[in-house]
Design an enzyme around this catalytic site. Structure first.
Site, PDB file in Angstrom:
ATOM      1  N   HIS A 210       0.852  -1.192   0.000  1.00 13.71           N
ATOM      2  CA  HIS A 210       0.000   0.000   0.000  1.00 13.71           C
ATOM      3  C   HIS A 210       0.886   1.240   0.000  1.00 13.71           C
ATOM      4  O   HIS A 210       2.020   1.209   0.506  1.00 13.71           O
ATOM      5  CB  HIS A 210      -0.898   0.017   1.246  1.00 13.71           C
ATOM      6  CG  HIS A 210      -2.011  -0.987   1.179  1.00 13.71           C
ATOM      7  ND1 HIS A 210      -2.977  -1.080   2.152  1.00 13.71           N
ATOM      8  CD2 HIS A 210      -2.295  -1.941   0.253  1.00 13.71           C
ATOM      9  CE1 HIS A 210      -3.829  -2.051   1.825  1.00 13.71           C
ATOM     10  NE2 HIS A 210      -3.436  -2.588   0.684  1.00 13.71           N
TER      11      HIS A 210
ATOM     12  N   GLU B  69       0.885   3.911   1.763  1.00 15.05           N
ATOM     13  CA  GLU B  69       1.338   4.381   3.079  1.00 15.05           C
ATOM     14  C   GLU B  69       2.524   3.573   3.592  1.00 15.05           C
ATOM     15  O   GLU B  69       3.457   4.130   4.178  1.00 15.05           O
ATOM     16  CB  GLU B  69       0.205   4.271   4.114  1.00 15.05           C
ATOM     17  CG  GLU B  69      -1.045   5.053   3.786  1.00 15.05           C
ATOM     18  CD  GLU B  69      -2.084   4.171   3.108  1.00 15.05           C
ATOM     19  OE1 GLU B  69      -1.759   3.490   2.112  1.00 15.05           O
ATOM     20  OE2 GLU B  69      -3.241   4.171   3.555  1.00 15.05           O
TER      21      GLU B  69
HETATM   22 ZN   LIG Z   1      -3.397   0.124   3.703  1.00 10.21          ZN
END
Ligand SMILES: [Zn+2]
Length: 143
Positions: free
Chosen positions: A53, A55
């Site tokens: 992901h 982040e």
């Molecule tokens: Zn995530």
């Protein structure tokens, strides 16, 4: 000049790059002292890695830049509300502030009654429409 919208626009540019790669279009940047120190977009398909992901990558990249694991005095701008995995990672990072574009009612951490680190300030709804419509567009094209 250095408003939340300014940096969210940069996160959105990352989401657009993901879109072009046929990745779920989520992007983020990490900002320290009004300077972007990390930028990332979702790469779960490209890397064949469910943990890739935006982040997660931005946290690693920002820590590398700072030479320390804690993201003190840093703000993460992310186009979509972080999931449970990413909110856990953000908690460990002790990041100072998280700015969210659009909410993710299903997979986001907020409705799971999770919180980030006690020191972390959370702001939500910055460029919400742009951030959510790019994801909607992506899934519409998939159908
Ligand atoms: Zn995530």
């Amino acid at each position: 000049m250095f408003t939340d919208e300014y940096f969210m626009k940069m996160a959105l540019q990352e989401a657009e790059i993901a879109f072009e790669k046929d990745e779920v279009p989520i992007g983020c940047v990490v900002v320290s002292n009004n300077r972007v120190i990390a930028r990332a977009h979702n790469l779960t398909e490209t890397l064949n890695d469910v943990t890739a992901h935006a982040e997660m990558q931005a946290i690693t990249s920002a820590a590398n830049f700072l030479g320390g694991k804690y993201l003190v005095n840093c703000t993460l701008y992310v186009t979509l509300e972080p999931c449970v995995m990413c909110s856990g990672a953000l908690s460990w990072s002790q990041i100072s502030k998280v700015v969210i574009g659009a909410r993710d009612e299903q997979r986001g951490f907020i409705n799971k009654n999770l919180s980030l680190h006690s020191k972390t300030e959370i702001v939500s709804g910055i460029m919400e429409n742009e951030c959510s419509s790019i994801v909607k567009e992506f899934f519409k094209a998939k159908r």
